[in-house]
Design a protein around this motif. Sequence first.
Motif, PDB file in Angstrom:
ATOM      1  N   MET A  24      83.525  -7.710  36.146  1.00 36.97           N
ATOM      2  CA  MET A  24      82.961  -6.685  37.091  1.00 36.97           C
ATOM      3  C   MET A  24      83.661  -5.544  36.207  1.00 36.97           C
ATOM      4  SD  MET A  24      83.187  -7.490  41.049  1.00 36.97           S
ATOM      5  CE  MET A  24      82.799  -9.045  41.681  1.00 36.97           C
ATOM      6  N   SER A  25      82.672  -4.400  36.403  1.00 36.08           N
ATOM      7  CA  SER A  25      83.123  -3.209  35.887  1.00 36.08           C
ATOM      8  C   SER A  25      82.732  -2.071  36.937  1.00 36.08           C
ATOM      9  CB  SER A  25      82.542  -2.745  34.643  1.00 36.08           C
ATOM     10  OG  SER A  25      80.962  -3.064  34.609  1.00 36.08           O
TER      11      SER A  25
ATOM     12  N   ARG B 250      79.637   4.991  37.195  1.00 31.15           N
ATOM     13  CA  ARG B 250      79.578   6.261  37.967  1.00 31.15           C
ATOM     14  C   ARG B 250      78.493   6.810  37.571  1.00 31.15           C
ATOM     15  NH1 ARG B 250      83.876  10.398  35.194  1.00 31.15           N
ATOM     16  NH2 ARG B 250      82.270  10.645  33.807  1.00 31.15           N
ATOM     17  N   THR B 251      78.141   7.717  38.523  1.00 35.82           N
ATOM     18  CA  THR B 251      76.948   8.664  38.526  1.00 35.82           C
ATOM     19  C   THR B 251      77.287  10.297  38.818  1.00 35.82           C
ATOM     20  OG1 THR B 251      74.638   9.137  39.059  1.00 35.82           O
ATOM     21  CG2 THR B 251      75.915   8.393  40.941  1.00 35.82           C
ATOM     22  N   LYS B 252      76.984  11.094  38.335  1.00 38.33           N
ATOM     23  CA  LYS B 252      77.169  12.544  38.579  1.00 38.33           C
ATOM     24  C   LYS B 252      76.444  12.948  39.708  1.00 38.33           C
ATOM     25  CE  LYS B 252      78.355  16.907  36.944  1.00 38.33           C
ATOM     26  NZ  LYS B 252      78.568  17.809  35.544  1.00 38.33           N
ATOM     27  N   GLU B 253      76.971  13.482  40.803  1.00 38.32           N
ATOM     28  CA  GLU B 253      76.109  14.065  41.782  1.00 38.32           C
ATOM     29  C   GLU B 253      75.857  15.443  41.876  1.00 38.32           C
ATOM     30  OE1 GLU B 253      77.616  12.464  45.539  1.00 38.32           O
ATOM     31  OE2 GLU B 253      76.326  10.789  45.167  1.00 38.32           O
TER      32      GLU B 253
ATOM     33  N   HIS C  41      80.989  16.363  41.872  1.00 42.72           N
ATOM     34  CA  HIS C  41      81.314  15.104  42.889  1.00 42.72           C
ATOM     35  C   HIS C  41      80.845  13.900  42.120  1.00 42.72           C
ATOM     36  CE1 HIS C  41      82.948  17.619  46.021  1.00 42.72           C
ATOM     37  NE2 HIS C  41      81.738  18.482  45.770  1.00 42.72           N
ATOM     38  N   TYR C  42      81.436  12.831  42.038  1.00 35.60           N
ATOM     39  CA  TYR C  42      81.122  11.519  41.468  1.00 35.60           C
ATOM     40  C   TYR C  42      80.978  10.481  42.527  1.00 35.60           C
ATOM     41  CZ  TYR C  42      81.557  13.772  36.982  1.00 35.60           C
ATOM     42  OH  TYR C  42      81.757  14.749  36.029  1.00 35.60           O
ATOM     43  N   GLU C  43      80.001   9.308  42.111  1.00 41.01           N
ATOM     44  CA  GLU C  43      80.045   8.370  43.256  1.00 41.01           C
ATOM     45  C   GLU C  43      80.286   7.217  42.290  1.00 41.01           C
ATOM     46  OE1 GLU C  43      76.307   6.055  44.972  1.00 41.01           O
ATOM     47  OE2 GLU C  43      76.504   8.071  45.940  1.00 41.01           O
ATOM     48  N   PHE C  44      81.194   6.175  42.789  1.00 42.46           N
ATOM     49  CA  PHE C  44      81.569   5.058  42.107  1.00 42.46           C
ATOM     50  C   PHE C  44      81.190   3.700  42.818  1.00 42.46           C
ATOM     51  CE2 PHE C  44      84.240   8.220  40.698  1.00 42.46           C
ATOM     52  CZ  PHE C  44      84.719   8.222  39.466  1.00 42.46           C
ATOM     53  N   TRP C  45      80.720   2.833  42.098  1.00 42.95           N
ATOM     54  CA  TRP C  45      80.298   1.420  42.606  1.00 42.95           C
ATOM     55  C   TRP C  45      80.601   0.403  41.781  1.00 42.95           C
ATOM     56  CZ3 TRP C  45      76.772   4.991  40.535  1.00 42.95           C
ATOM     57  CH2 TRP C  45      75.936   4.601  39.700  1.00 42.95           C
TER      58      TRP C  45
END
Length: 51
Positions: free
Chosen positions: A1-2, A5-8, A12-16
Amino acid sequence: MSQARTKERGNHYEFWTVTDALAIKTTSNQIQVGWLASQSDMLAEDWETLS
């Protein structure tokens, strides 16, 4: 698994979490995720692991 991240908005960043998956680069230069490898694909020696 890794982790991806996406830039909002702003800084602010969202991680999953991303689980392992097979993907193939098609002849039209697109990445197909969730591809089901055939037996001959699995036995091929031109695989590459990305991290």
